[in-house]
Design a protein around this motif. Structure first.
Motif, mmCIF file in Angstrom:
data_model
loop_
_atom_site.group_PDB
_atom_site.id
_atom_site.type_symbol
_atom_site.label_atom_id
_atom_site.label_comp_id
_atom_site.label_asym_id
_atom_site.label_seq_id
_atom_site.Cartn_x
_atom_site.Cartn_y
_atom_site.Cartn_z
ATOM 1 N N ARG A 41 5.197 6.481 4.116
ATOM 2 C CA ARG A 41 6.046 6.129 5.269
ATOM 3 C C ARG A 41 5.309 6.412 6.564
ATOM 4 N NH1 ARG A 41 10.786 8.289 2.484
ATOM 5 N NH2 ARG A 41 11.894 6.481 1.639
ATOM 6 N N LYS A 42 4.592 7.543 6.594
ATOM 7 C CA LYS A 42 3.875 7.904 7.828
ATOM 8 C C LYS A 42 2.728 6.943 8.084
ATOM 9 C CE LYS A 42 4.988 12.775 7.933
ATOM 10 N NZ LYS A 42 4.877 13.584 6.704
ATOM 11 N N ASP A 44 6.481 10.071 1.182
ATOM 12 C CA ASP A 44 6.523 10.550 2.578
ATOM 13 C C ASP A 44 5.261 10.164 3.324
ATOM 14 O OD1 ASP A 44 8.959 11.672 2.270
ATOM 15 O OD2 ASP A 44 8.246 13.737 1.969
ATOM 16 N N LYS A 67 7.365 12.100 -4.513
ATOM 17 C CA LYS A 67 8.111 12.111 -3.243
ATOM 18 C C LYS A 67 7.139 12.383 -2.097
ATOM 19 C CE LYS A 67 12.817 13.022 -4.481
ATOM 20 N NZ LYS A 67 13.662 13.947 -5.194
ATOM 21 N N ALA A 68 6.167 13.266 -2.357
ATOM 22 C CA ALA A 68 5.173 13.568 -1.318
ATOM 23 C C ALA A 68 4.355 12.312 -1.010
ATOM 24 C CB ALA A 68 4.261 14.702 -1.780
#
Ligand SMILES: Nc1ncnc2c1ncn2[C@@H]1O[C@H](COP(=O)(O)OP(=O)(O)OP(=O)(O)O)[C@@H](O)[C@H]1O
Ligand SMILES: [Mg+2]
Length: 310
Positions: A23-24, A20, A16-17
């Motif tokens: 996405r950034k 994230d 999940k990290a």
């Protein structure tokens, strides 16, 4: 198996990290380095980042630095003018140019020759280049994503990779954890791979048996997601039944399936698992299972009832 790509499966906090972060960075144009063991999903992630960002409608191109002969890597990357070298009968555009506005992936960047490493460094610093044998200066408008399963820092200290290029590439690094380091991803990935495989092979509704689920979760997956994909593909081809059993899987994966499992458990649990696995393996043939287990048919039937295995 068809190469319809799965979405990025991320149930474990570690992946999940990664999602994230992806996405950034998708919103930016910064050069990116994705590291990770073979089969962890580096290609998959590079593509996802391309698709999550504003470049999604522009080209996504890849150069495999390890499998192409080094002379070809440069012409694939920069393109060449007619007559640049023997055989260059006409102008050819390089991927850097063709990926304009999009993403260019350098797969296994550690395999680049020292000469190509120097050229790439210049390109990253100046954001421009010339085609081989050409004089026209072309500006780069593509995002560069480098992938590697090597330890680049170690290659730098061994003198096999340019330190300045390493620093350039590693400004933004996404390390992809090995599958065994994100255990909560194992079963969701296995389910997604099974569903995709079942669709491809016209085996909708096929499921994993209980012992297979245990085996998949306890195996260490040294070949990561690719190994899992191949194992499930093989099991689908081998199995005939409505559920995949331990015996449908490759030996390497099956070695994880031990009734004793290393854990401390009651004798009843061990017995239940041994009976279950044997029934699965023989596709519930009572005579054969009893023979393998070394008990009578009647004892087997009694125990099957006791443990609710039918
Ligand atoms: N998180 C994920 N969700 C869904 N599918 C995945 C995921 N990670 C990897 N895969 C699938 O696993 C397979 C292997 O992934 P990929 O080719 O991206 O690995 P890699 O790290 O580039 O390996 P190599 O270093 O050997 O090139 C691919 O079929 C990919 O689609
Ligand atoms: Mg790859």
């Amino acid at each position: 198996m068809s190469e319809t790509r799965l979405p990025w499966i991320a149930e474990d906090p570690a992946s999940k990290a990664v999602l994230d972060l992806a996405r950034k960075v998708a919103e930016t144009s910064t050069t990116l380095l994705i590291t990770g063991e073979s089969g962890t999903g580096k290609d998959h992630l590079a593509r996802l980042i391309h698709e999550l960002g504003p470049r999604r409608d522009a080209p996504f191109l890849k150069i495999d630095c390890a499998s192409l002969p080094q002379e070809l890597v440069e012409s694939e990357l920069f393109g060449h003018e007619r007559g640049a070298f023997t055989g260059a009968v006409e102008r050819k555009l390089g991927r850097l140019e063709m990926a304009s506005g999009g993403t260019i992936v350098l797969d296994e960047v550690a395999a680049l020759s020292p000469a190509t490493q120097s050229k790439l460094l210049r390109v990253l610093e100046e954001r421009q280049f010339e085609r081989l044998g050409g004089t026209e200066t072309i500006s780069i408008d593509a995002r560069l994503v480098a992938l590697t399963n090597s330890d680049l820092a170690r290659l730098v200290s061994d003198g096999q990779f340019r330190e300045d290029l390493f620093f350039r590439l590693s400004v933004l690094t996404i390390p992809l954890p090995a599958l065994r380091a994100r255990p909560a991803d194992i079963l969701p990935l296995a389910d997604a791979l099974l569903m995709r495989g079942a669709r491809v092979h016209g085996r909708m509704g096929v499921a994993f048996s209980e012992p297979v689920i245990k085996m998949l979760s306890s195996y260490s997956w040294p070949g990561n997601v690719r190994e899992m994909r191949n194992a499930i593909e093989r099991a689908l081809v081998f199995s005939g039944g409505a559920s995949l059993i331990v015996e449908d899987f490759p030996e390497s994966v099956r070695s994880a399936d031990s009734a004793y499992g290393g854990a401390l458990r009651s004798l009843d649990d061990v017995e239940r698992d041994a009976i279950h696995a044997t029934l699965e393996a023989t596709r519930y043939k009572i005579g054969k299972s009893a023979q393998i287990l070394g008990i009578s048919r009647k004892t087997l039937l009694d125990k099957r009832k006791k443990y609710g295995l039918s």
